[in-house]
Design a protein around this motif. Structure first.
Motif, mmCIF file in Angstrom:
data_model
loop_
_atom_site.group_PDB
_atom_site.id
_atom_site.type_symbol
_atom_site.label_atom_id
_atom_site.label_comp_id
_atom_site.label_asym_id
_atom_site.label_seq_id
_atom_site.Cartn_x
_atom_site.Cartn_y
_atom_site.Cartn_z
ATOM 1 N N GLU A 156 0.823 -1.248 -0.119
ATOM 2 C CA GLU A 156 0.041 -0.056 -0.061
ATOM 3 C C GLU A 156 0.908 1.355 0.103
ATOM 4 O O GLU A 156 0.675 2.225 -0.793
ATOM 5 N N ALA A 157 1.870 1.189 0.759
ATOM 6 C CA ALA A 157 2.740 2.562 0.638
ATOM 7 C C ALA A 157 3.372 2.667 -0.545
ATOM 8 O O ALA A 157 3.534 3.727 -1.092
ATOM 9 N N PHE A 158 3.918 1.497 -1.166
ATOM 10 C CA PHE A 158 4.567 1.612 -2.348
ATOM 11 C C PHE A 158 3.753 2.225 -3.471
ATOM 12 O O PHE A 158 3.972 2.998 -4.359
ATOM 13 N N SER A 159 2.524 1.652 -3.324
ATOM 14 C CA SER A 159 1.529 1.997 -4.406
ATOM 15 C C SER A 159 1.200 3.488 -4.387
ATOM 16 O O SER A 159 1.066 4.208 -5.152
ATOM 17 N N LYS A 160 0.988 4.110 -2.787
ATOM 18 C CA LYS A 160 0.642 5.482 -2.881
ATOM 19 C C LYS A 160 1.640 6.468 -3.387
ATOM 20 O O LYS A 160 1.452 7.264 -3.932
ATOM 21 N N ARG A 161 2.955 5.837 -2.912
ATOM 22 C CA ARG A 161 4.059 6.610 -3.431
ATOM 23 C C ARG A 161 3.944 6.936 -4.768
ATOM 24 O O ARG A 161 4.708 8.027 -5.346
ATOM 25 N N HIS A 162 3.475 5.931 -5.538
ATOM 26 C CA HIS A 162 3.952 5.870 -7.011
ATOM 27 C C HIS A 162 2.569 6.191 -7.648
ATOM 28 O O HIS A 162 2.461 6.045 -8.844
ATOM 29 N N ARG A 163 1.603 6.541 -6.748
ATOM 30 C CA ARG A 163 0.069 7.072 -7.482
ATOM 31 C C ARG A 163 -0.345 6.033 -8.265
ATOM 32 O O ARG A 163 -0.890 6.441 -9.181
ATOM 33 N N LEU A 164 -0.325 4.731 -8.038
ATOM 34 C CA LEU A 164 -1.054 3.738 -8.740
ATOM 35 C C LEU A 164 -2.361 4.013 -8.734
ATOM 36 O O LEU A 164 -3.025 4.378 -7.588
ATOM 37 N N SER B 222 -3.619 -1.074 -8.252
ATOM 38 C CA SER B 222 -3.145 -1.448 -6.863
ATOM 39 C C SER B 222 -3.732 -2.543 -6.472
ATOM 40 O O SER B 222 -3.009 -3.658 -5.820
ATOM 41 N N TYR B 223 -5.183 -2.786 -6.489
ATOM 42 C CA TYR B 223 -5.705 -3.769 -6.232
ATOM 43 C C TYR B 223 -5.394 -5.344 -6.774
ATOM 44 O O TYR B 223 -5.108 -6.160 -6.278
ATOM 45 N N THR B 224 -5.090 -5.193 -8.092
ATOM 46 C CA THR B 224 -4.807 -6.399 -9.044
ATOM 47 C C THR B 224 -3.170 -6.881 -8.677
ATOM 48 O O THR B 224 -2.980 -8.053 -8.549
ATOM 49 N N ILE B 225 -2.485 -5.878 -8.438
ATOM 50 C CA ILE B 225 -1.164 -6.177 -8.206
ATOM 51 C C ILE B 225 -0.940 -6.605 -6.963
ATOM 52 O O ILE B 225 -0.483 -7.815 -6.411
ATOM 53 N N ASP C 3 6.890 3.290 -16.220
ATOM 54 C CA ASP C 3 5.580 3.158 -15.817
ATOM 55 C C ASP C 3 5.274 1.734 -15.698
ATOM 56 O O ASP C 3 4.303 1.312 -15.810
ATOM 57 N N THR C 4 6.635 0.976 -15.569
ATOM 58 C CA THR C 4 6.452 -0.476 -15.126
ATOM 59 C C THR C 4 6.635 -0.913 -13.869
ATOM 60 O O THR C 4 7.591 -0.683 -13.148
ATOM 61 N N PHE C 5 5.489 -1.603 -12.936
ATOM 62 C CA PHE C 5 5.795 -1.956 -11.486
ATOM 63 C C PHE C 5 6.273 -3.266 -11.757
ATOM 64 O O PHE C 5 6.069 -4.281 -12.769
ATOM 65 N N MET C 6 7.186 -3.804 -11.009
ATOM 66 C CA MET C 6 8.037 -5.014 -10.914
ATOM 67 C C MET C 6 8.035 -5.492 -9.496
ATOM 68 O O MET C 6 8.285 -4.852 -8.474
ATOM 69 N N VAL C 7 7.600 -6.756 -9.362
ATOM 70 C CA VAL C 7 7.715 -7.367 -8.065
ATOM 71 C C VAL C 7 8.841 -8.832 -8.200
ATOM 72 O O VAL C 7 8.530 -9.329 -9.228
ATOM 73 N N LYS D 297 5.419 -8.364 -13.781
ATOM 74 C CA LYS D 297 5.474 -7.057 -14.181
ATOM 75 C C LYS D 297 4.186 -6.509 -14.706
ATOM 76 O O LYS D 297 3.367 -7.449 -15.247
ATOM 77 N N LYS D 298 3.756 -5.201 -14.539
ATOM 78 C CA LYS D 298 2.605 -4.356 -15.014
ATOM 79 C C LYS D 298 2.836 -2.908 -15.286
ATOM 80 O O LYS D 298 3.309 -2.543 -14.547
ATOM 81 N N LYS D 299 2.408 -2.802 -16.344
ATOM 82 C CA LYS D 299 2.513 -1.317 -16.977
ATOM 83 C C LYS D 299 1.271 -0.965 -16.109
ATOM 84 O O LYS D 299 0.288 -1.353 -16.147
ATOM 85 N N ILE D 300 1.369 0.654 -15.610
ATOM 86 C CA ILE D 300 0.606 0.935 -14.583
ATOM 87 C C ILE D 300 0.015 2.310 -15.117
ATOM 88 O O ILE D 300 0.828 2.872 -15.926
#
Length: 157
Positions: A36-44, A49-52, A85-89, A146-149
């Motif tokens: 949640e903190a990482f998602s907020k910091r990057h304004r997903l 945010s939900y699907t990730i 614009d790519t989120f990666m875990v 990976k997900k383009k956000i």
């Protein structure tokens, strides 16, 4: 000659955090807080945010429930990163070798009662994420999602 000032985007274009969690379901709370903190910091967007979060929680839970045959403490290393614009875990664990990419897709046309148990969570991860990479390195499972956000518009009010 007119000059225009534009607001500089404060997003960190390339940003990464890594942390380790025990293979315990109680760690889901800590995982969710960090996501949640990482998602907020990057304004997903809320949808991204939900699907990730769902995808990461699903794989994390699978590691805990199916990755080990002993009751010992094992660690799951997680790295969250943004590259443009790519989120990666990246999730790394020392569990039993398991390549989720090789899992057959569940037959969603069959009635629920007739479906084989398992595979629905992996299906959701494959559905929600743009790419899924797996490799076994020594005694480690390494999964990269990976997900383009889409970013939420910054509140200027």
């Amino acid at each position: 000659m007119a000059f225009y000032l534009r607001k500089i985007d404060r997003l960190m274009i390339n940003d990464q955090i890594s942390f380790k969690l025990e293979n315990k379901l109680l760690e889901l709370k800590q995982l969710c807080r960090r996501l949640e903190a990482f998602s907020k910091r990057h304004r997903l967007s809320p949808k991204d945010s939900y699907t990730i979060n769902l995808s990461i929680e699903e794989h994390f839970t699978n590691i805990i429930q199916h990755g080990h045959t002993d009751d010992e403490t094992h660690w799951i290393e997680i790295t969250l990163s943004m590259e443009g614009d790519t989120f990666m875990v990246r999730m790394e664990d020392d569990g039993t070798p398991f390549n989720p990419i090789d899992m057959p897709l569940p037959d969603l046309r069959r009635p629920f009662e007739e479906r084989k148990i398992g595979g629905l969570g992996v299906y959701l991860v494959k559905h929600f994420m743009d790419t899924m990479e797996y490799r076994r390195c020594g005694d480690k499972n390494i999964l990269i999602l990976k997900k383009k956000i889409d970013r939420q518009a910054e509140d200027t009010g």
